[in-house]
Design a protein around this motif. Structure first.
Motif, short mmCIF file in Angstrom:
data_model
loop_
_atom_site.label_atom_id
_atom_site.label_comp_id
_atom_site.label_asym_id
_atom_site.label_seq_id
_atom_site.Cartn_x
_atom_site.Cartn_y
_atom_site.Cartn_z
N CYS A 130 -2.60 1.03 -10.71
CA CYS A 130 -2.64 0.63 -9.31
C CYS A 130 -1.33 0.90 -8.59
N LYS A 144 1.28 8.04 -6.88
CA LYS A 144 0.01 8.77 -7.01
C LYS A 144 0.05 10.09 -6.25
N ILE A 145 0.76 10.09 -5.12
CA ILE A 145 0.89 11.34 -4.35
C ILE A 145 1.70 12.36 -5.15
N PHE A 169 0.83 -1.22 0.00
CA PHE A 169 0.00 0.00 0.00
C PHE A 169 0.86 1.27 0.00
N ILE A 170 1.95 1.24 0.73
CA ILE A 170 2.83 2.42 0.74
C ILE A 170 3.44 2.63 -0.65
N SER A 172 1.06 4.04 -3.11
CA SER A 172 0.60 5.41 -2.88
C SER A 172 1.58 6.47 -3.37
N SER A 229 -6.35 11.91 5.87
CA SER A 229 -5.97 11.79 4.46
C SER A 229 -6.45 13.00 3.67
N LEU A 276 -7.15 9.65 -1.77
CA LEU A 276 -6.96 8.20 -1.74
C LEU A 276 -5.50 7.77 -1.53
N PRO A 277 -4.53 8.37 -2.25
CA PRO A 277 -3.14 7.94 -2.05
C PRO A 277 -2.66 8.16 -0.61
N TRP A 278 -3.10 9.27 0.00
CA TRP A 278 -2.70 9.53 1.39
C TRP A 278 -3.31 8.51 2.33
N GLU A 280 -4.01 5.48 1.51
CA GLU A 280 -3.23 4.25 1.31
C GLU A 280 -1.91 4.30 2.08
N LEU A 281 -1.28 5.47 2.03
CA LEU A 281 0.00 5.64 2.73
C LEU A 281 -0.18 5.48 4.24
#
Lengths: 150, 190
Positions: free
Chosen positions: A107, A29-30, A22-23, A26, B36, A58-60, A62-63
């Motif tokens: 993804c 995307k960030i 997941f990191i 992300s 987030s 969403l990316p944050w 995930e991070l």
């Protein structure tokens, strides 16, 4: 005793793998929210108006949940979010395959799949990966003893 | 009126109570999502060109081929375009027949090889670096028409933006109807 120890190591390993995935997913995307937002457009599942907000948030998420899994902070909440996210990812990828949408998944990296002409195969591969990750998350959710298992 | 106000306040109060009685995990989930959103907004603030929070679908102005008093077709492009314009199928056909333009297929090579507008060249947006050499000797004033799979496809718009903003072409047009419309109309393909 040894079995229990191995079992805990196994669960810990699952957490690290899932958190790492997941990191990793992300970061790109960030860095490129605009491209990620365009990618979300390509799936034609969410209203275009909201896609920038999704692309920024969403990316944050995930991070943060990735770190949550690895460090053990907010573990149960992170796991629940991961399960919901993975079910959502599988759904949007599957609908893209069934609707024959010509898009790449994005993804892991927004530019991923650029060399791969067969998008459908790529999407199905991503669905398979997400199903595996979902299986890992479900094992953690239902088998792990969060407070004792660390 | 006061009753409504009271009911409204009561509902607000109950909502607060509901939040207080949520499980810890549910509170954490809401907290993580809010965190987030917060980080996302901060990141957006520091971007070179921040995204607008509510995204708008780009709508292009459409330009069409005209018929003059003598019954002849004419096509006048406005000068100093700042963004690509959309054109209709008739206009694409007119510009193709009169050889005024270069037609560019932005789909991938596999789709291009299966069928394309007659005379089109292929510059797939996803890997334009390998294909854009085809435009190296083209005059920047030349009319470029970019198309892809129509409707939901955004490759043509992305490529048109690239050609106009990064490559410096002045007259870039997007044929949004794309390959499905062209093929459906029975116009020349190869």
């Amino acid at each position: 005793m040894n079995n229990i120890f191995n079992y805990r190591i196994f669960l810990l390993l699952l957490r690290y793998i899932l958190g790492g995935v997941f990191i990793y997913a992300s970061i790109d995307k960030i860095q490129n929210p605009q491209e990620f937002s365009d990618l979300i457009d390509n799936f034609h599942i969410t209203p275009i108006t909201l896609n920038n907000i999704f692309a920024l948030t969403l990316p944050w998420l995930e991070l943060i949940i990735g770190f949550g899994l690895i460090t053990g902070f907010f573990l149960e909440a992170s796991l629940k979010i991961i399960i919901l996210l993975l079910i959502w990812f599988i759904f949007i990828l599957a609908q893209a395959v069934f609707r024959g949408i010509d898009t790449h998944c994005g993804c892991f990296k927004v530019g991923d799949g650029v060399e791969n002409i067969d998008y459908k195969f790529l999407l199905i591969k991503r669905i398979f990966e997400d199903v595996v990750f979902l299986g890992m998350a479900l094992i953690l959710k239902f088998k792990a003893q969060f407070n004792k298992g660390k | 009126m006061e009753l409504f106000l009271f009911l409204f306040r009561l509902k607000q109060f109950l909502n607060v109570c509901k939040f207080l009685f949520m499980t810890n995990t549910q509170k954490q989930i809401i907290g993580l999502i809010l965190l987030s959103i917060f980080f996302g907004l901060i990141r957006n603030y520091f971007l070179e060109s921040p995204l607008s929070l509510l995204k708008e679908k780009r709508i292009f102005e459409t330009i069409e081929v005209q018929t003059n008093n003598n019954g002849e077709f004419t096509f006048d492009l406005p000068k100093d375009l700042t963004e690509p314009l959309n054109i209709t199928i008739e206009t694409v056909d007119y510009l193709r027949i009169t050889n005024q333009s270069i037609i560019i297929d932005a789909r991938d090579e596999e789709d291009f090889n299966k069928g394309r507008i007659k005379g089109a060249i292929n510059i797939p947006f996803d890997y334009y670096e390998e294909f854009e050499f085809q435009l190296d000797d083209i005059d920047l004033e030349k009319i470029l028409i970019v198309y892809c799979s129509g409707g939901e496809c955004s490759l043509s718009i992305d490529l048109a933006d690239y050609l106009m903003l990064d490559r410096g072409f002045f007259n870039v047009l997007v044929y949004e109807g794309g390959w499905p419309e062209w093929k459906g109309a029975g116009l020349p393909t190869e």
